[in-house]
Design a protein around this motif. Structure first.
Motif: not given
Length: 361
Positions: A179-197
């Motif tokens: 069944n569908p889940v609810k998702i919040a768009v994250e505007g402050e934190f980031v998971r990763a950046v290009k060049g990272g892991t």
């Protein structure tokens, strides 16, 4: 007893007593573990050595072990199923071993012998076959991982490691199931950046996600939608899954860019869609484009993909106080077809035209 593989012998130390098997209808995810695990060591100058299957147990680490201080570790996740004729089935396990070595390379961990690691996993599964649940929607989750063990506080790659595989009978990853889940768009934190892991499967990526995840759950959302770490404009992943959007009949997923994990389920979904002649494209996609598609009535479906949940339909996105309800909050036809087909292939209930299924004989 011992079994010779690639000039190494797996030693078997079987548990004298066995645990009681759990109720297959009350499994949850990742809290119950089987009777045995696999373990192998790495020592500089020797290489990987002493492969063994032993009773599931705590391990001993020096307080100065590098994994505890610098996070030099990688892991994988895959599942085993029992077919109707009682055979153990795996789904593209060679891809997990290949990806583990890509993660090893990024984290400066010595590579494993992929063929040997897969044979070691099969040996463990043969011992633990009775732990594979048969109820619908259940499976045996497999967690291979490597940790650095050298007791040294200098910042440099470890000279010693443990490679382990543990097994856990599981039900649905999300309580919502298909069944569908609810998702919040994250505007402050980031998971990763290009060049990272971000494209390595390493623990630090997931630790970095916890702050935003907790905040989202406190607001009633299952996961967060991650944006890129530089402009916070382009969509990357959803929670710990890859993400897909069906827009105007075409399926779009963010292209791999160095900060997005190369998901095995993601790859399988793309191949399935192409097999069905459903238009599918890997490219950069912005949050603004998705919002515009929603406003224009063209955003038909959205779903996450990953080993744990397989397919997780998305029924709602929240962004800056506004909500986007997708497909009236219901599971879309394409999401359901993908889920049914992929799980059917994994469990042996449907034909496998791709040769993805591996039988453990």
């Amino acid at each position: 007893m011992a079994k010779t593989i690639e000039n190494l012998e797996i030693e078997y130390q079987l548990a004298p007593t066995k645990k009681q098997k759990p109720n297959p209808n009350e499994l949850g995810f990742g809290r119950i573990f089987t009777d045995h695990m696999f373990m192998m060591d790495y020592t500089e100058g020797i290489g990987w050595h002493d492969p063994r299957i032993l009773p599931y147990q705590p391990i001993t680490l020096d307080p100065s072990a590098k994994v505890l201080h610098y996070g030099q570790t990688v892991f994988e996740g895959l599942k085993a199923y029992l077919s109707q004729d009682d055979k153990i089935l795996l789904f593209r396990p060679e891809k997990n071993m290949q990806r583990m070595n890509r993660s090893n390379d990024r984290m400066c961990i010595p590579p494993i012998d992929e063929k040997f690691a897969l044979e070691a996993l099969k040996s463990l599964l043969r011992v633990e076959k009775d732990w594979i649940p048969k109820a619908e929607g259940t499976s045996l989750y497999i967690r291979p991982f490597i940790i650095s063990t050298e007791p040294f506080l200098g910042i440099s790659p470890s000279i010693s490691y443990h490679f382990m595989i543990t097994l856990s009978p599981v039900g649905a990853y999300y309580k919502e199931g298909i069944n569908p889940v609810k998702i919040a768009v994250e505007g402050e934190f980031v998971r990763a950046v290009k060049g990272g892991t971000g494209d390595a499967k390493t623990g630090g990526n997931y630790a970095a996600s916890l702050k935003a995840q907790i905040a989202a759950k406190n607001r009633g959302y299952s996961e967060v939608l991650w944006l890129d770490g530089r402009e916070k404009k382009y969509i990357e992943e959803v929670g710990s899954m890859n993400v897909f959007f069906k827009i105007g009949g075409e399926v779009v997923t963010p292209a791999l860019n160095g900060s997005i994990l190369d998901g095995i389920t993601r790859n399988s979904i793309i191949e399935l869609l192409k097999y069905w002649n459903v238009p599918v494209v890997e490219r950069q996609i912005s949050l603004e484009e998705v919002i515009q598609a929603y406003n224009d009535g063209k955003l038909e479906e959205a779903f996450g993909t990953g080993t744990a949940a397989v397919i997780s339909p998305i029924g709602e996105f929240a962004w800056e106080g506004k909500k986007m309800i997708i497909n009236d909050g219901k599971t879309g036809d394409l999401s359901k077809k993908l889920y049914d087909t992929l799980t059917g292939i994994q469990t042996g209930e449907l034909p496998d035209p791709f040769g993805w299924r591996v039988v453990v004989d």
